[in-house]
Design an enzyme around this catalytic site. Sequence first.
Site: not given
Length: 345
Positions: A114, A206, A209
Site C-alpha cells: 500500500k 487480487k 476495491k
Amino acid sequence: MAFKERVFSGVQPTGNLHLGNYLGAITKFVALQDTYDCIYCVVDLHAITVWQDPPELKRTIREVTAAFIACGIDPKKQIIFNQSQVAEHAELAWVFNCVARLGWLNRMTQFKEKAGKDRENVSVGLYAYPNLMAADILVYRATHVPVGEDQKQHLELSRDIAQKFNVDFASSIASNGYGEQFFPLPEPIIQGPATRVMSLRDGSKKMSKSEPSDYSRINLTDDADTIAQKIRKAKTDPEALPSEEEGLKPRPEADNLVGIYAALNNTTKAAVLSEFGGAQFSTFKMALVDLSVAKLGPIGSEMKKLVQDPVYIDSILADGSARASTIAGETMKAVKDIVGFVRRS
Ligand code: TYM
C-alpha cells in the site's frame, strides 16, 4: 485456558464491496452465525488510514452495513456496528502500539504494497493499522476470525500481540484475578474455494476495491447486465476447461473463474470440473453469468433498498454499538488493571 468462543470480523467502508469480499469473508460471516456469537464491524477507523471524503465515508459505512444485512446477517441475533462508535478499539490499540515491536510491523507485506515507493508520505495510521486490527479482535477476546487469504499475516500478528501481552503481564494477570492468560490466540478461518478471488482482467492480481478498472471486479451492487458483461469480458485462455483440478494450476484465470463458480454454488472446484471439464469458456461463462446473477441480484437489490433508509441503518449501528461497548468496556477495565493504570471504579 478455555475462552468463550466468539467470532469477530471487519470490513472497511472504502469503495465498492465486491465478489472477493463476499466470497472470501461475508458468506462465512453468514454461515458462522448459526453456531457462534458473532460481532461484525464496519471498520471506519481503518478506512481513514488513507484519505476519505467525509460525506462519501458516511455513505459507504451505511452501504457496508446494508450489505451485511442484505447478505443475511441477523442484526438482532448478532452484533453489527461501526468501529468509531466504540472508543475501546482505539484505546486498546494504543496499549498494543506499546506491545508490538517495530520489527514485526516492518514485515507486514500489505503495508509495503500500500505504501509503495511513497513510504515517507503515508500516514502513521497506515503503518500501525495491524495493531488496531489486533485490538478490534481482542477487545472482544474473540476466538475465531473469518477472513480472506490476504489478512492471514495480520491475523498472525494479532496472535503474536496476544501472546506477548499474556507473557509480559503474566504476574499482573494472575494477581488481579484474571487467570493464566488474558487474551485468546485468535484462529483465522480461511476456507473454501475462493479465499483469494483474483481480478477478472489479470489472474495474478487480487480482486480489489482500489483497482482503477471496474471490469476487474464484480460489485455487489452491479445489475444483471453489468455482471454478464464483466464475466463475458473476463480474461481467459484458448483451451477448454480441464477435467481435473491439477489442470488449473498453470492457468490462473481459469482457476479463478472455476473457484468463483464453486464458491457461489457452495461446492468444490473438483465438482465444477466434473460437470464442465472439456467445455469451452463460452459455455462455462454463460453458466457462470446465470449463477452469479441468481446469487448476487437479490443482494444488490436489497442493498439498494436498505440504503434508502439511513434512519433504519443508523438505528442498527447504534444498537450494535451499545451492545459491543458493554463487552469492550469490560475488557478495557481488566486491561487497565493488568497494565497498572489507576481507573475510576
Ligand atoms: P477489507 O475491507 O480489505 O476486506 C474485507 C474482507 O474481504 C476479504 N477480501 C477478499 N477475500 C477473497 N478475495 C479477495 N480478492 C478479497 N479482497 C478482500 C478480506 O480478506 C477481508 O476478510 N484489515 C481488514 C479489515 C479488518 C479486520 C479487522 C478483519 C479490520 N479489523 C479485524 C478481521 C478482523 C481489511 O482491510 O479487510
